[in-house]
Design a protein around this motif. Structure first.
Motif, PDB file in Angstrom:
ATOM      1  N   LYS A  76       0.812  -1.222   0.000  1.00 24.95           N
ATOM      2  CA  LYS A  76       0.000   0.000   0.000  1.00 24.95           C
ATOM      3  C   LYS A  76       0.844   1.271   0.000  1.00 24.95           C
ATOM      4  O   LYS A  76       0.358   2.349  -0.374  1.00 24.95           O
ATOM      5  CB  LYS A  76      -0.927   0.013   1.209  1.00 24.95           C
ATOM      6  N   ASP A  77       2.105   1.184   0.416  1.00 24.06           N
ATOM      7  CA  ASP A  77       2.960   2.371   0.458  1.00 24.06           C
ATOM      8  C   ASP A  77       3.686   2.642  -0.850  1.00 24.06           C
ATOM      9  O   ASP A  77       4.438   3.627  -0.934  1.00 24.06           O
ATOM     10  CB  ASP A  77       4.018   2.217   1.570  1.00 24.06           C
ATOM     11  N   ARG A  78       3.492   1.803  -1.862  1.00 23.92           N
ATOM     12  CA  ARG A  78       4.179   2.025  -3.134  1.00 23.92           C
ATOM     13  C   ARG A  78       3.855   3.406  -3.704  1.00 23.92           C
ATOM     14  O   ARG A  78       2.715   3.871  -3.644  1.00 23.92           O
ATOM     15  CB  ARG A  78       3.774   0.950  -4.149  1.00 23.92           C
ATOM     16  N   PHE A 446      10.736   3.225  -4.920  1.00 21.01           N
ATOM     17  CA  PHE A 446       9.362   2.728  -4.943  1.00 21.01           C
ATOM     18  C   PHE A 446       8.639   2.947  -3.621  1.00 21.01           C
ATOM     19  O   PHE A 446       7.437   2.734  -3.523  1.00 21.01           O
ATOM     20  CB  PHE A 446       9.286   1.259  -5.378  1.00 21.01           C
ATOM     21  N   PHE A 447       9.372   3.345  -2.575  1.00 21.64           N
ATOM     22  CA  PHE A 447       8.773   3.796  -1.318  1.00 21.64           C
ATOM     23  C   PHE A 447       9.331   5.180  -0.987  1.00 21.64           C
ATOM     24  O   PHE A 447      10.428   5.540  -1.429  1.00 21.64           O
ATOM     25  CB  PHE A 447       9.107   2.841  -0.168  1.00 21.64           C
ATOM     26  N   LEU A 448       8.587   5.931  -0.200  1.00 13.08           N
ATOM     27  CA  LEU A 448       9.019   7.271   0.191  1.00 13.08           C
ATOM     28  C   LEU A 448      10.019   7.135   1.338  1.00 13.08           C
ATOM     29  O   LEU A 448       9.654   7.157   2.512  1.00 13.08           O
ATOM     30  CB  LEU A 448       7.819   8.122   0.598  1.00 13.08           C
ATOM     31  N   SER A 449      11.284   6.986   0.983  1.00 17.65           N
ATOM     32  CA  SER A 449      12.346   6.789   1.961  1.00 17.65           C
ATOM     33  C   SER A 449      12.647   8.082   2.708  1.00 17.65           C
ATOM     34  O   SER A 449      12.140   9.158   2.361  1.00 17.65           O
ATOM     35  CB  SER A 449      13.613   6.317   1.251  1.00 17.65           C
ATOM     36  N   GLU A 450      13.508   7.972   3.723  1.00 15.68           N
ATOM     37  CA  GLU A 450      13.937   9.162   4.452  1.00 15.68           C
ATOM     38  C   GLU A 450      14.668  10.134   3.536  1.00 15.68           C
ATOM     39  O   GLU A 450      14.545  11.353   3.681  1.00 15.68           O
ATOM     40  CB  GLU A 450      14.834   8.758   5.632  1.00 15.68           C
ATOM     41  N   THR A 451      15.428   9.607   2.580  1.00 15.90           N
ATOM     42  CA  THR A 451      16.095  10.474   1.605  1.00 15.90           C
ATOM     43  C   THR A 451      15.074  11.154   0.705  1.00 15.90           C
ATOM     44  O   THR A 451      15.194  12.352   0.407  1.00 15.90           O
ATOM     45  CB  THR A 451      17.089   9.657   0.764  1.00 15.90           C
ATOM     46  N   ALA A 452      14.064  10.411   0.279  1.00 17.18           N
ATOM     47  CA  ALA A 452      13.035  10.992  -0.593  1.00 17.18           C
ATOM     48  C   ALA A 452      12.300  12.145   0.081  1.00 17.18           C
ATOM     49  O   ALA A 452      11.802  13.054  -0.601  1.00 17.18           O
ATOM     50  CB  ALA A 452      12.048   9.904  -1.018  1.00 17.18           C
ATOM     51  N   GLN A 453      12.238  12.131   1.397  1.00 22.36           N
ATOM     52  CA  GLN A 453      11.557  13.223   2.104  1.00 22.36           C
ATOM     53  C   GLN A 453      12.231  14.570   1.840  1.00 22.36           C
ATOM     54  O   GLN A 453      11.602  15.616   1.934  1.00 22.36           O
ATOM     55  CB  GLN A 453      11.542  12.942   3.610  1.00 22.36           C
ATOM     56  N   PHE A 454      13.528  14.541   1.513  1.00 20.29           N
ATOM     57  CA  PHE A 454      14.247  15.786   1.226  1.00 20.29           C
ATOM     58  C   PHE A 454      14.042  16.249  -0.213  1.00 20.29           C
ATOM     59  O   PHE A 454      14.453  17.356  -0.572  1.00 20.29           O
ATOM     60  CB  PHE A 454      15.751  15.583   1.456  1.00 20.29           C
ATOM     61  N   ALA A 455      13.454  15.416  -1.064  1.00 20.41           N
ATOM     62  CA  ALA A 455      13.461  15.643  -2.505  1.00 20.41           C
ATOM     63  C   ALA A 455      12.495  16.741  -2.935  1.00 20.41           C
ATOM     64  O   ALA A 455      11.491  17.026  -2.269  1.00 20.41           O
ATOM     65  CB  ALA A 455      13.132  14.346  -3.236  1.00 20.41           C
ATOM     66  N   ASP A 456      12.791  17.309  -4.095  1.00 13.07           N
ATOM     67  CA  ASP A 456      11.862  18.209  -4.777  1.00 13.07           C
ATOM     68  C   ASP A 456      10.959  17.413  -5.716  1.00 13.07           C
ATOM     69  O   ASP A 456       9.800  17.771  -5.910  1.00 13.07           O
ATOM     70  CB  ASP A 456      12.644  19.257  -5.575  1.00 13.07           C
ATOM     71  N   VAL A 457      11.512  16.339  -6.300  1.00 11.16           N
ATOM     72  CA  VAL A 457      10.743  15.440  -7.166  1.00 11.16           C
ATOM     73  C   VAL A 457      11.093  14.003  -6.793  1.00 11.16           C
ATOM     74  O   VAL A 457      12.270  13.666  -6.662  1.00 11.16           O
ATOM     75  CB  VAL A 457      11.055  15.681  -8.658  1.00 11.16           C
ATOM     76  N   VAL A 458      10.069  13.169  -6.628  1.00 14.82           N
ATOM     77  CA  VAL A 458      10.265  11.743  -6.402  1.00 14.82           C
ATOM     78  C   VAL A 458       9.661  10.990  -7.579  1.00 14.82           C
ATOM     79  O   VAL A 458       8.480  11.191  -7.907  1.00 14.82           O
ATOM     80  CB  VAL A 458       9.607  11.279  -5.081  1.00 14.82           C
ATOM     81  N   LEU A 459      10.452  10.147  -8.210  1.00 20.04           N
ATOM     82  CA  LEU A 459      10.003   9.390  -9.374  1.00 20.04           C
ATOM     83  C   LEU A 459       9.740   7.941  -8.972  1.00 20.04           C
ATOM     84  O   LEU A 459      10.582   7.317  -8.325  1.00 20.04           O
ATOM     85  CB  LEU A 459      11.067   9.445 -10.468  1.00 20.04           C
ATOM     86  N   PRO A 460       8.575   7.403  -9.348  1.00 17.78           N
ATOM     87  CA  PRO A 460       8.200   6.041  -8.916  1.00 17.78           C
ATOM     88  C   PRO A 460       8.938   4.972  -9.705  1.00 17.78           C
ATOM     89  O   PRO A 460       8.711   4.786 -10.901  1.00 17.78           O
ATOM     90  CB  PRO A 460       6.695   6.002  -9.199  1.00 17.78           C
ATOM     91  N   PRO A 487       4.698  -3.427 -13.965  1.00 16.05           N
ATOM     92  CA  PRO A 487       4.896  -2.348 -12.992  1.00 16.05           C
ATOM     93  C   PRO A 487       3.576  -1.854 -12.404  1.00 16.05           C
ATOM     94  O   PRO A 487       2.564  -1.752 -13.107  1.00 16.05           O
ATOM     95  CB  PRO A 487       5.577  -1.253 -13.815  1.00 16.05           C
ATOM     96  N   LEU A 488       3.612  -1.566 -11.115  1.00 12.36           N
ATOM     97  CA  LEU A 488       2.427  -1.083 -10.416  1.00 12.36           C
ATOM     98  C   LEU A 488       2.232   0.399 -10.706  1.00 12.36           C
ATOM     99  O   LEU A 488       3.189   1.181 -10.700  1.00 12.36           O
ATOM    100  CB  LEU A 488       2.596  -1.308  -8.917  1.00 12.36           C
ATOM    101  N   GLY A 489       0.975   0.799 -10.942  1.00 11.56           N
ATOM    102  CA  GLY A 489       0.665   2.198 -11.197  1.00 11.56           C
ATOM    103  C   GLY A 489       1.425   2.722 -12.401  1.00 11.56           C
ATOM    104  O   GLY A 489       1.480   2.080 -13.447  1.00 11.56           O
ATOM    105  N   GLU A 490       2.041   3.882 -12.238  1.00 12.12           N
ATOM    106  CA  GLU A 490       2.816   4.490 -13.315  1.00 12.12           C
ATOM    107  C   GLU A 490       4.320   4.350 -13.074  1.00 12.12           C
ATOM    108  O   GLU A 490       5.120   5.076 -13.660  1.00 12.12           O
ATOM    109  CB  GLU A 490       2.442   5.971 -13.460  1.00 12.12           C
ATOM    110  N   SER A 491       4.701   3.415 -12.210  1.00  9.74           N
ATOM    111  CA  SER A 491       6.126   3.229 -11.925  1.00  9.74           C
ATOM    112  C   SER A 491       6.858   2.746 -13.171  1.00  9.74           C
ATOM    113  O   SER A 491       6.282   2.095 -14.045  1.00  9.74           O
ATOM    114  CB  SER A 491       6.311   2.238 -10.772  1.00  9.74           C
TER     115      SER A 491
END
Length: 708
Positions: A76-78, A446-460, A487-491
C-alpha cells in the motif's frame, strides 16, 4: 523428507490451480537465494513465494526477509505516480510535469555553475544493467564527474584489500558449494548466522565432517556461539589480530613456502613486520586472551583446506583495507587461494554488491573494473558509448565526501537512485544539512524513503519483480533476475527513467534502449577486456548453467568458479603479501566518551529498513533498535533490561531501549542500524574514512552512556 521430495519432484506441487511460478532470485543480500514467485494468472498479482531447490548456492533455504520479500511488490505504500513538492508537501503529478521540472532545474544549475554542479548517488540493490547505466548516465547523460554509490558504505574496503593483495576484486575466490569440504573457517567481522543465514548450511555440513570454526567478533553472535574459538577482540583491532595470526603461522612452521616463493611477493618483509606480534603483544592490543590466539593459530595453520571469510565488521573501519589485506595474507601464507574448498571470501551485504561496484558507479571506475585514470580504458569505453574521449569527465569524490561538496556549494543538484543515504551514511546531521543545501534533489524509489523526504521530485521506480536483468552474487556468479509482473501504477524501471531524463538533457541518442536485454548487450561489450570481463556471459547461458562466473571473456569460455588457480591479477602475476603495522582506530574511547559503539544488522531487516520496516511480520519480530550491552556494564550505569538509555558520541545523541546480554564485551555497546530519523544510529557514527577505500568507520566510535 519434504525437502528431499521437493528437490526430487521439482516444483509442480508448490502452487495452487490458477497460479503460475516465475523462477527468480531474492532481492536482498548477496546470497541471492533462489525462489519461485507465485503469480495469480487472472490478476497477474504476486501472491506468494516458494523456495527453489535446484539453486546450488542455497538449496531451497530462505531467510525471514526472503520469505516475505514478495509482500513489498503490491504494498500500500508504493509510490504510484511522480511526486512534486509544493509548499513543503508532496502532490501527485504527471510524468510530463515532473520531467519538465527536472529538465528546467538541471539545465539551469549546469548553465549557472557548470556540468559538475549536478551529481548522481547510485545503489547496488539494482541489476547489473541498471548499475552500468547509472555510471553512463552521470558521465554521458549529465556530463558530471560527481557520481558515487552506497557500496562505498558497504564493500569498498573489501575491494581495496583484494586489489592490493590479489590484483582483482572478486568477493569470493571459491564457489560456495565447495565449502562443505572445507576443514577450517576463519570468520572475522561477520554475524553469518543472522546476516547471511542461508549460507550457514555449508558450515554445518563441513562441521559434520569435522571442520573447525574460528570467529573474530566483539560480540558472541549466534555464529560465535558455535565456534571452536571465539576471538572476542576490541572493536577496531583486527589488523593487530591478523598480524598476530601471521606471526603464529610463520613461527610454528605453517607456511606453504613453495607456494609463497612461487606465487607471492614481500614474504621476508612480512616476516620481519610481524615479528613483534607475539601472542602476548597481540593480546595486549586486542583484549583477546593469549590462549585463544595461540589455539586459533594452530587450528587454522594445521587445516589442509581453509577459508578466511569476513564482512562489514572488518571492512567498515579506517583500517578496513588493511584488515582485508592482512586476513587475505593469512590464506596466502597457507597456500590456500586458487585451490579446492579453500581461499578467501567476503559476505556481500547488498544483492548486487559485487556487480554493482564493477561497472561504473564508483567515482573513479568505468565498466569492467577499468580505471577512469587509464587513458586506454577511457578510449575504449568512450568508443562503446559513442563519445569522444575528451568528453569523459574526470574522477569525482567518494559518497560521503559528496556531502562536503554540497555544503561548499560545488554540488547544487543531485539524483539519488536506489539508495537511502539519509539513513545509511555516517554523521547524519552533516548529511541532512547537505541535502537541505541543494537547489534541487530528485529521488527514484518505490517507497518514500527518508532520503526521498528531502526531494523536490520523487520518481516512482519499479521493484525487483517488475523488471528483468542480471545480478552478481557473493561468489561472483552472474544470475538472471526475471520479470514477474507488470509495474504497479505508473512506476517505471530505473533504466527507463534514466533514458527519459537523458533525453530531456539533449543526450537521448546515447540511451536508445527499448528492452533491458539491449542494455545487457552493450554492457557485455563495455566490460570486454576489463578485469571484470562479462563479455562471454549471456542470459541463455545463465539459465542453462545455473549462473556463470566472471571473468568470462568469450561465449565458449567456461567461466571462472575458482579464482587465481594459475596467477593473480597483478602486473607480475604474484600476490602481494601485506606488510602493515598497527595503528589505532580513527576515534577511540576517552575519559569523556569511555565506551566503544559498534553497529550492525539483525536477521529481520535489510539495510536502512526502507523495505523491511513495511512488512508486518518483520516489524513484529524487531520493531525498533536497541542498545545491546553486557550485564556488568548495565549494572555500572544502573540499567535494567528494557530501560531507556541515552547514547552520546562527539557528534550527536539518541535515546533507545537497552537489551542486556552476556554475549558482548563489557566495554562495547551494539546498536542495529535499520531505522531512520531519531532512531537512526548513524546520527552517532564516525565519519573518519579509510584513506584508500574512503569507507566510513561505522564499526568503531567513542560513546558516553547515561540512564534516560
Amino acid at each position: 523428507m519434504m525437502s528431499q521430495f521437493l528437490a526430487k519432484e521439482g516444483v509442480k506441487n508448490l502452487h495452487k490451480p490458477g497460479e503460475k511460478l516465475v523462477t527468480t532470485h531474492c532481492c536482498y543480500c548477496g546470497m541471492q537465494c533462489g525462489m519461485h514467485i507465485r503469480v495469480n494468472e487472472k490478476t497477474n498479482k504476486v501472491v506468494g513465494v516458494e523456495p527453489r531447490y535446484d539453486w546450488p548456492v542455497t538449496n531451497g533455504k530462505m531467510c525471514p526477509k526472503g520469505v516475505t520479500a514478495y509482500q513489498t511488490v503490491d504494498h500500500k505504500d508504493r509510490i504510484l505516480k511522480p511526486l512534486i513538492k509544493k509548499n513543503g508537501e508532496f502532490v501527485e503529478s504527471t510524468w510530463e510535469e515532473a520531467l519538465d521540472l527536472i529538465e528546467e532545474n538541471f539545465k539551469r544549475i549546469q548553465r549557472e555553475s557548470g556540468k559538475d554542479a549536478l551529481s548522481v548517488f547510485g545503489g547496488v540493490s539494482m541489476t547489473n544493467e541498471k548499475c552500468y547505466l547509472v555510471g553512463k548516465y552521470a558521465r554521458v547523460g549529465l556530463g558530471t564527474r560527481f557520481i558515487d554509490y552506497n557500496g562505498r558504505f558497504c564493500m569498498s574496503s573489501a575491494a581495496g584489500g583484494f586489489l592490493k593483495t590479489l590484483g582483482i576484486d572478486r568477493g569470493s575466490t571459491v564457489p560456495w558449494p565447495e565449502l562443505e569440504h572445507t576443514d577450517c573457517f576463519f570468520i572475522a567481522g561477520s554475524n553469518t548466522a543472522e546476516c547471511h543465514p542461508t549460507s550457514i548450511q555449508w558450515l554445518w555440513r563441513a562441521k559434520d565432517k569435522g571442520a573447525k570454526l574460528i570467529v573474530a567478533d566483539p560480540r558472541e553472535t549466534p555464529t560465535a556461539r558455535v565456534a571452536d574459538v571465539h576471538l572476542d577482540l576490541k572493536p577496531g583491532t583486527d589488523s593487530a589480530l591478523a598480524n598476530g595470526m601471521l606471526h603464529i603461522l610463520i613461527k610454528e612452521g605453517y607456511v606453504d613456502h613453495e607456494y609463497v616463493a612461487k606465487r607471492c611477493n614481500n614474504f621476508e618483509e612480512l616476516k620481519a613486520n610481524v615479528e613483534k606480534f607475539t601472542p602476548e603483544y597481540t593480546s595486549e592490543i586486542t583484549g583477546v586472551s593469549i590462549d585463544k590466539i595461540i589455539k586459533a593459530g594452530h587450528i587454522y595453520g594445521m587445516s589442509p583446506r581453509s577459508v578466511v571469510m569476513f564482512a562489514r565488521g572488518v571492512e567498515q573501519q579506517t583500517k578496513g583495507v588493511d584488515n582485508v589485506s592482512l586476513y587475505t595474507s593469512m590464506a596466502l601464507l597457507r597456500g590456500q587461494i586458487g585451490k579446492f574448498a579453500s581461499g578467501v571470501a567476503t559476505f556481500t551485504g547488498q544483492g548486487n554488491g559485487q556487480g554493482g561496484r564493477e561497472h561504473g558507479q564508483k567515482a573513479d571506475l568505468l565498466p569492467g573494473y577499468r580505471k577512469l585514470t587509464d587513458p586506454a580504458a577511457v578510449e575504449y569505453v568512450s568508443k562503446v558509448w559513442g563519445i569522444d574521449p575528451s568528453e569523459m569527465p574526470k574522477p569525482g569524490v567518494s559518497a560521503y565526501e559528496m556531502f562536503d561538496e554540497m555544503l561548499n556549494g560545488t554540488i547544487r543538484g543531485m539524483h539519488v537512485i536506489c539508495s537511502n543515504p539519509a539513513v545509511s551514511a555516517p554523521n547524519l546531521e552533516h548529511v541532512w544539512k547537505g541535502f537541505r543545501s541543494l537547489d534541487f534533489l530528485v529521488v527514484s524509489d518505490f517507497f518514500l524513503s527518508e532520503t526521498a523526504q528531502f526531494a523536490d521530485v520523487v520518481l516512482p521506480a519499479t521493484t525487483w519483480a517488475e523488471d528483468e536483468g542480471t545480478t552478481t552474487n557473493l561468489e561472483g556468479r552472474v544470475i538472471h533476475i526475471r520479470k514477474v509482473t507488470e509495474p504497479l501504477g505508473e512506476s517505471q524501471p530505473d533504466w527507463k527513467i534514466i533514458g527519459m531524463i537523458a533525453d530531456r538533457m539533449g543526450r537521448g541518442k546515447y540511451f536508445p534502449y527499448k528492452e533491458a536485454s539491449e542494455i545487457f548487450d552493450e554492457f557485455r561489450l563495455a566490460t570486454k577486456g576489463g578485469k571484470a570481463d562479462y563479455y562471454g556471459i549471456t542470459w541463455e547461458r545463465i539459465d542453462k548453467e545455473n549462473g556463470v562466473f566472471w571473468p568470462c571473456p568469450s561465449e565458449d569460455h567456461p567461466g571462472t568458479p575458482t579464482m587465481f588457480q594459475e596467477s593473480f591479477g597483478t602486473p607480475d602475476g604474484k600476490a602481494n603479501l601485506a606488510v602493515i603495522g598497527w595503528k589505532d582506530a580513527g576515534e577511540i574511547p576517552t575519559k569523556e566518551f569511555p565506551l566503544f559503539l559498534t553497529t550492525g544488522r539483525v536477521v529481520f531487516h535489510y539495510l536502512t529498513g526502507n523495505q523491511t520496516r513495511r512488512v508486518d511480520f518483520l516489524m513484529q519480530q524487531c520493531p525498533e533498535p536497541y542498545a545491546e550491552m553486557h550485564p556488568a556494564l548495565a549494572s555500572k550505569y544502573g540499567l535494567a533490561d528494557g530501560d531507556m538509555v541515552k547514547l552520546t558520541t562527539p557528534r550527536s545523541h539518541m535515546t533507545i531501549k537497552t537489551r542486556i546480554t552476556k554475549a558482548i564485551r563489557k566495554d562495547t555497546v551494539f546498536v542495529p542500524y535499520h531505522w531512520g530519523e531519531e532512531l537512526a544510529v548513524n546520527q552517532l557514527t564516525s565519519d573518519c574514512l579509510d584513506p584508500t577505500s574512503r569507507m566510513p568507520e561505522f564499526k568503531v566510535c567513542s560513546l558516553r552512556m547515561e540512564k534516560a
